[in-house]
Enzyme design. Structure first.
Site, short mmCIF file in Angstrom:
data_model
loop_
_atom_site.label_atom_id
_atom_site.label_comp_id
_atom_site.label_asym_id
_atom_site.label_seq_id
_atom_site.Cartn_x
_atom_site.Cartn_y
_atom_site.Cartn_z
N ASP A 85 2.57 -36.92 -61.13
CA ASP A 85 3.37 -36.24 -60.53
C ASP A 85 2.98 -34.43 -61.04
OD1 ASP A 85 4.86 -36.70 -63.08
OD2 ASP A 85 6.82 -36.03 -61.64
N LYS A 87 12.25 -38.32 -58.46
CA LYS A 87 12.07 -37.88 -59.43
C LYS A 87 12.48 -36.14 -59.20
CE LYS A 87 9.92 -35.69 -62.64
NZ LYS A 87 8.91 -35.06 -63.38
N GLU A 100 16.39 -36.37 -63.70
CA GLU A 100 15.66 -35.82 -65.87
C GLU A 100 16.21 -34.08 -66.14
OE1 GLU A 100 11.24 -35.08 -65.49
OE2 GLU A 100 10.75 -35.19 -67.16
N GLU A 123 15.82 -32.59 -69.14
CA GLU A 123 15.23 -32.24 -70.27
C GLU A 123 15.45 -31.16 -71.26
OE1 GLU A 123 11.00 -32.13 -69.86
OE2 GLU A 123 10.44 -32.04 -71.85
N LYS A 154 15.84 -40.29 -67.47
CA LYS A 154 14.71 -40.07 -67.91
C LYS A 154 15.11 -38.68 -69.20
CE LYS A 154 9.44 -38.46 -66.94
NZ LYS A 154 8.93 -38.40 -66.78
N SER A 205 8.76 -43.64 -69.25
CA SER A 205 7.85 -42.56 -68.24
C SER A 205 7.41 -41.72 -68.01
CB SER A 205 9.20 -42.12 -67.22
OG SER A 205 8.64 -41.56 -66.52
N TYR A 260 6.19 -26.42 -64.84
CA TYR A 260 4.94 -27.13 -63.94
C TYR A 260 5.55 -26.81 -62.43
CZ TYR A 260 8.08 -31.27 -63.03
OH TYR A 260 8.74 -32.09 -62.64
O1 LIG Z 1 6.11 -35.38 -71.01
P1 LIG Z 1 5.94 -36.22 -70.51
O2 LIG Z 1 5.94 -37.87 -70.32
O3 LIG Z 1 4.07 -35.30 -70.58
O4 LIG Z 1 5.78 -35.71 -68.48
C1 LIG Z 1 7.17 -36.07 -68.49
C2 LIG Z 1 7.35 -35.61 -66.60
O5 LIG Z 1 9.01 -35.09 -66.12
O6 LIG Z 1 6.96 -33.89 -67.06
C3 LIG Z 1 6.11 -33.81 -66.37
C4 LIG Z 1 5.25 -31.57 -66.09
O7 LIG Z 1 3.85 -32.47 -65.43
C5 LIG Z 1 5.62 -34.85 -64.81
O8 LIG Z 1 4.69 -34.87 -65.10
C6 LIG Z 1 6.37 -35.63 -66.25
O9 LIG Z 1 6.60 -37.09 -64.78
#
Ligand SMILES: O=P(O)(O)OC[C@@]1(O)O[C@H](CO)[C@@H](O)[C@@H]1O
Length: 411
Positions: A84, A197, A238, A240, A280, A348, A411
């Site tokens: 994505d 997501k 998610e 993060e 996530k 994921s 992103y």
């Molecule tokens: O940390 P990763 O596994 O690369 O990506 C995790 C993520 O949330 O971050 C990306 C942001 O571009 C998303 O494409 C993806 O779903």
């Protein structure tokens, strides 16, 4: 004030004091000590004071449909391909292999991944799309969502619209995308998506994450999750905690635990049906610039400590800039932990599933086979890791060991 008496015992009563008030069975972790939970002997009755009334948010049929979707995505040995990346993020990926960031090049790379052999469905249960990709087609004119669904894989869609500054904080952010979200969810469901997501970002520094940022992002995630479920989409939640920083593993564990606790309080406040969600999270690791990287054995036990109380259908870790190999080994290590595991613990991954494939492709159609082989190899390895069965072979190539870290990953 409503007062309800709830029996908990061998006959399987309802557990209504924890995060998953809708659960039909008592979550095993309810008896675990710590984290403020009360150890209740089996067969005892629990009198719970409910301060407000909950109007039913979802019918039993809606709940079953959501939990069935979630279980399909994280069926044994399966995880998620996060494909994505927005146009900008895909641009920086393509730049590294000296390929121009055109719509056709983005489509071409995705077509190669999506047209991998159908056996990929043994390790990939869901694919997350970006808006543009959901409406693209393969070379024969078949829409990408159909290509994925025909392999028995569930289609998902990125729903957040990126970060916005949170005034009064030290550079922290919230996530945009709630306006019009219900309408977007309804449309995406019609167009083939069954899960969504939403990525919220928190950063560890001496002054962050602030309580404001934690609470604001948790509340936004909960609003998103509730709207998704109303429209038949399983929300991937998610939050993060970025790996940037010099902090040690304990600080990451502390912050991650605070963030998750706040997120689950918000999900509960918003009556989100947890069995119809997927979490996530980041793995708990020392900061990317930490002077000493803690040994992995600490990492997996701390991951369990963090997640002990939360009952989503599955926990699908993001890779967060770890190398492909590191992300696979860490996931395997997490699954090898001997503590009870009431949820699926899987992947994921974005970067950690696509880095070797991108390098093998290099924008050249004749590299299709090598690209698919690289992608299928990582998918299979992560499928094994999700069962705790991946051990280092010593044979992995250089690309798989390369760090995929990007500072302040947005992103
Ligand atoms: O940390 P990763 O596994 O690369 O990506 C995790 C993520 O949330 O971050 C990306 C942001 O571009 C998303 O494409 C993806 O779903």
């Amino acid at each position: 004030m409503y007062v309800s008496t709830v029996g908990i015992g061998n006959t399987g009563g309802h557990f209504v004091s924890g995060p998953s008030a809708d659960s039909k069975s008592l979550h095993p972790c309810a008896f675990h000590e710590g984290h403020g939970a009360t150890a209740v002997p089996p067969s005892a009755s629990l009198v719970i004071a409910i301060m407000t009334h909950q109007f039913p948010a979802l019918t039993p049929e809606q709940k079953k449909a959501l939990s069935d979707i979630a279980q399909r995505i994280v069926a044994p040995g399966k995880g998620i391909l996060a494909a994505d990346e927005s146009v900008g993020t895909m641009g920086s990926r393509l730049q590294r292999i000296k390929v121009e960031n055109t719509e056709e090049n983005r489509r071409a790379f995705r077509e190669i991944l999506f047209s991998s052999d159908a056996s990929i469905n043994q390790s990939i249960g869901g694919v997350i799309f970006f808006h543009e990709t959901l409406y693209q087609k393969d070379s024969s004119g078949k829409p990408f969502p159909d290509v994925i669904k025909d392999k028995g894989i569930v289609v998902g869609i990125k729903l957040d619209k990126g970060t916005a500054p949170l005034a009064g904080t030290n550079g922290e952010t919230t996530i945009q995308g709630l306006d019009g979200l219900a309408e977007r969810c309804a449309q995406y469901k019609k167009d083939g998506a069954d899960f969504g997501k939403w990525r919220a970002v928190l950063k560890i520094t001496e002054t962050t994450p602030s309580t404001l940022a934690i609470q604001e992002n948790a509340n936004t995630l909960a609003r998103y999750a509730s709207i998704c479920q109303q429209h038949g989409l399983v929300p991937i939640v998610e939050p993060e905690v970025l790996p940037d920083g010099e902090h040690d593993l304990q600080r990451c564990q502390y912050v991650t635990e605070k963030v998750l606790a706040t997120v689950y309080k918000a999900l509960n406040d918003h009556h989100v049906y947890l069995e119809g969600t997927l979490l996530k999270p980041n793995m708990v690791t020392a900061g990317h610039s930490a002077s000493t990287q803690d040994i992995r054995v600490n990492q997996w036990s701390l991951n369990f400590y963090v997640f002990f109380f939360f009952p989503p259908a599955g926990i699908c870790f993001l890779s967060g800039g770890q190398s492909e190999e590191e992300a696979s080994l860490n996931l395997s290590a997490i699954n090898q932990c001997s503590l009870p595991k009431p949820w699926k613990l899987t992947f994921s991954y974005g970067r950690a599933l696509q880095a070797s494939a991108l390098a093998a492709w290099a924008g050249k159609p004749e590299n299709k086979k090598a690209t698919q082989e690289a992608f299928c190899k990582r998918a299979q390895i992560n499928g094994l890791a999700s069962k705790g069965q991946y051990i280092v072979s010593g044979k992995s190539d250089g690309a798989a060991k390369q760090s995929l870290f990007t500072a302040s990953y947005t992103y």
